[in-house]
Design an enzyme around this catalytic site. Structure first.
Site, PDB file in Angstrom:
ATOM      1  CB  SER A 124      -0.863  -0.020   1.259  1.00  0.00           C
ATOM      2  OG  SER A 124      -1.463   1.245   1.462  1.00  0.00           O
ATOM      3  CE1 TYR A 148      -3.726  -2.611   5.560  1.00  0.00           C
ATOM      4  CE2 TYR A 148      -3.379  -0.262   5.173  1.00  0.00           C
ATOM      5  CZ  TYR A 148      -3.618  -1.537   4.688  1.00  0.00           C
ATOM      6  OH  TYR A 148      -3.726  -1.744   3.330  1.00  0.00           O
ATOM      7  CE  LYS A 152      -1.468  -4.424   3.329  1.00  0.00           C
ATOM      8  NZ  LYS A 152      -1.855  -5.741   2.805  1.00  0.00           N
TER       9      LYS A 152
END
Ligand code: NAD
Ligand code: UD1
Length: 342
Positions: A124, A148, A152
């Site tokens: 992302s 989050y 990644k």
């Protein structure tokens, strides 16, 4: 090729399944349906006229992964499965680290065991965090700011290490910017649980009357109209990007990171205005305080994907809004309430 798609019934996964099937690949999906509906894959079958093999289960279930790899000749994996809500990740970091990172570790371990070393991973643009300049290019230092985003970033690093340990690995890290829109059929699209966090699903629900008004998070940023600027990318363009990345990983070993964005930044009010043109009526909104953690401007330098993957986004903002609206109109309550119409 036989492609294992983890998280294949989700928003981006289901659109990618369509492009894989249309390109002649065989598709096997594992998904625990924690954030998606089984109806999505029924729709994928309806759109393509092709079968998708579906395993309803969790990436954390190693036994199931072993079953999938032993029952199917998997050639490569596209790995979407993961939890993705930034706010929830701040409240429940362990859930995010466990689901996203442990899930990926188990997947890669089983891939190694079965001699499958080709993987396309959903990263992302959030891994860039707040940078001093835009556009964002792949060589910038990564500095994710929430659990989050850190999952990644950590998974990217784990995959780099795997490739150092065993040069047979061939890995594409795809850093998506802001995926929006839906398949042109109106049969599949984004189906968020509860009140949407992201801009476009929020606008579509305001447009359909399900929500009253949009709250625009801040209008004092240093942008052309003061509202936040992002690189919105049509989900079907994004799905094509996975096909190109897959073609690349079967030819090249090593780890390669690519931005998947358009390279164009639009403000919140630009998106509102495009939506108003599509639906032919105003979207009620009010300006509220900025959302904590938001950055002013984010857009991609997509040139590496163009040069190395021969991929470029082709769909503009109007088409993104048009397709998002068609999906919303046809499925006002998302998938589950529409089962009888499949
Ligand atoms: P999504 O939630 O629609 O799809 C993810 C799918 O993974 C869901 O169907 C969910 O049920 C499944 N899943 C989650 N954990 C699982 C587990 N442990 N085992 C099996 N299945 C599991 O999300 P999406 O928007 O399609 O995103 C796909 C991927 O792309 C995610 O990894 C997400 O972090 C990443 N991403 C998304 C965006 C975005 O804005 N949508 C942006 C950048 C990156
Ligand atoms: C969010 C995530 C990011 C993720 C990305 C994927 C946060 C803090 N970040 O980013 O990690 O990779 O989604 O799509 O959640 N906006 C409003 N009103 C709304 C919703 C959004 O004004 O109701 C504005 C935001 O302030 C931002 C823009 O719209 O300027 C886009 O927001 P959003 O769709 O949530 O995406 P990101 O913030 O880019």
């Amino acid at each position: 090729m036989n492609i294992l798609v983890t998280g294949g019934s989700g928003y981006i996964g289901s659109h990618t399944c369509i492009e894989l099937l249309n390109a002649g690949h065989t598709v096997t999906v594992i998904d625990n349906l924690s954030n998606s509906s089984h109806v999505a894959l029924q729709r994928v079958r309806k759109i393509t006229g092709k079968e998708v093999k579906f395993y309803h289960g969790d990436l954390l279930n190693r036994q199931l992964l072993e079953t999938i790899f032993s029952q199917n000749q998997i050639d490569a994996v596209i790995h979407f499965a993961g939890l993705k809500a930034v706010g929830e990740s701040v409240a429940k970091p362990f859930l995010y680290y466990h689901n996203n990172i442990t899930g990926t570790l188990l997947l890669c371990d089983v891939m190694e065991k079965y001699g499958v070393h080709q993987i396309v991973f959903s990263s992302s643009a959030t891994v860039y965090g707040a940078q001093k300049t835009v556009p964002l290019s792949e060589e910038l230092p990564l500095q994710a700011t929430n659990p989050y985003g850190k999952t990644k970033q950590m998974i990217e690093e784990i995959l780099q290490d795997l490739s150092i340990a065993n040069p047979k690995w061939s890995i594409a890290l795809l850093r998506y910017f802001n995926p929006v829109g839906a398949h042109e059929s109106g049969l599949i699209g984004e189906d968020p649980n509860g009140i949407p966090n992201n801009l476009v699903p929020f606008i579509t629900q305001v447009a359909s009357g399900r929500l009253q008004e949009l709250k625009v998070f801040g209008n004092q940023y240093k942008t052309h109209d003061g509202t936040g600027v992002r690189d919105y990318i049509h989900v079907v363009d994004l799905a094509y990007g996975h096909l190109r990345a897959l073609e690349s990983v079967v030819q090249n070993n090593g780890v390669h990171a690519y931005n998947l964005g358009t390279g164009i930044g639009y403000s919140v009010l630009d998106v509102v205005s495009a939506f108003e043109q599509v639906i032919g009526k105003p979207i009620p909104y009010k300006i509220v305080d900025p959302r904590p953690g938001d950055i002013a401007v984010s857009y991609a330098d997509p040139s590496k994907a163009k040069e190395e993957l021969n991929w470029k986004a082709t769909k503009g903002l109007y088409e993104m809004c048009e397709d998002a609206w068609r999906w919303q109109k046809t499925n006002p309550l998302g998938y589950e309430k529409e089962i009888q119409s499949v």
